[in-house]
Scaffold this motif. Structure first.
Motif, PDB file in Angstrom:
ATOM      1  N   ALA A  72       0.826  -1.210   0.000  1.00 25.25           N
ATOM      2  CA  ALA A  72       0.000   0.000   0.000  1.00 25.25           C
ATOM      3  C   ALA A  72       0.859   1.258   0.000  1.00 25.25           C
ATOM      4  O   ALA A  72       0.497   2.255  -0.626  1.00 25.25           O
ATOM      5  CB  ALA A  72      -0.938  -0.006   1.207  1.00 25.25           C
ATOM      6  N   ALA A  82      -3.539   2.009  -1.217  1.00 22.23           N
ATOM      7  CA  ALA A  82      -4.344   1.035  -0.475  1.00 22.23           C
ATOM      8  C   ALA A  82      -5.589   0.684  -1.272  1.00 22.23           C
ATOM      9  O   ALA A  82      -6.563   1.426  -1.294  1.00 22.23           O
ATOM     10  CB  ALA A  82      -4.721   1.599   0.888  1.00 22.23           C
ATOM     11  N   THR A  83      -5.518  -0.410  -1.951  1.00 20.13           N
ATOM     12  CA  THR A  83      -6.652  -0.914  -2.712  1.00 20.13           C
ATOM     13  C   THR A  83      -6.750  -2.411  -2.476  1.00 20.13           C
ATOM     14  O   THR A  83      -5.856  -3.021  -1.904  1.00 20.13           O
ATOM     15  CB  THR A  83      -6.496  -0.638  -4.225  1.00 20.13           C
ATOM     16  N   THR A 114     -11.673   0.564   0.364  1.00 21.34           N
ATOM     17  CA  THR A 114     -10.556  -0.098  -0.304  1.00 21.34           C
ATOM     18  C   THR A 114     -11.047  -1.002  -1.435  1.00 21.34           C
ATOM     19  O   THR A 114     -10.497  -0.999  -2.525  1.00 21.34           O
ATOM     20  CB  THR A 114      -9.747  -0.920   0.705  1.00 21.34           C
TER      21      THR A 114
END
Length: 102
Positions: free
Chosen positions: A51, A56-57, A73
């Motif tokens: 991330a 941040a996914t 997210t």
């Protein structure tokens, strides 16, 4: 594992998948030989370090029960619309689970 993206996945904005423009997705796999707690800890470190580099996914088909701000997210800008649809079509929460949308 790094999966290249593009092509059909990048077409059209009407999707629950908010990461259509990403170049690739990264999958991290761990074994449980050292125990579940150690695997979860290691996965958290890998997730958090990735991330820092890439943002941040997360991919909704690989739910991480420890993902910070998991709803944003996984669903990004589609979250509000998806929650509205979930409440409309599942008012009794038949399909509810800890990281579900309703």
């Amino acid at each position: 594992m790094i999966d290249a993206m593009g092509g059909a996945i990048a077409r059209g904005p009407a999707s629950a998948f908010p990461h259509r423009s990403a170049l690739a997705s990264i999958q991290v796999e761990l074994t449980l030989q050292a125990g579940e707690a150690n695997a979860r800890r290691a996965m958290g470190v890998a997730r958090d370090e990735l991330a820092k580099m890439f943002g941040a996914t997360g991919y909704v088909n690989y739910l991480d029960p420890q993902m910070p701000d998991w709803a944003r997210t996984y669903y990004g800008s589609s979250l509000t619309r998806l929650r509205e649809v979930a409440r409309k079509y599942d008012p009794d929460r038949v399909f509810a689970f800890p990281q579900g949308l309703v």
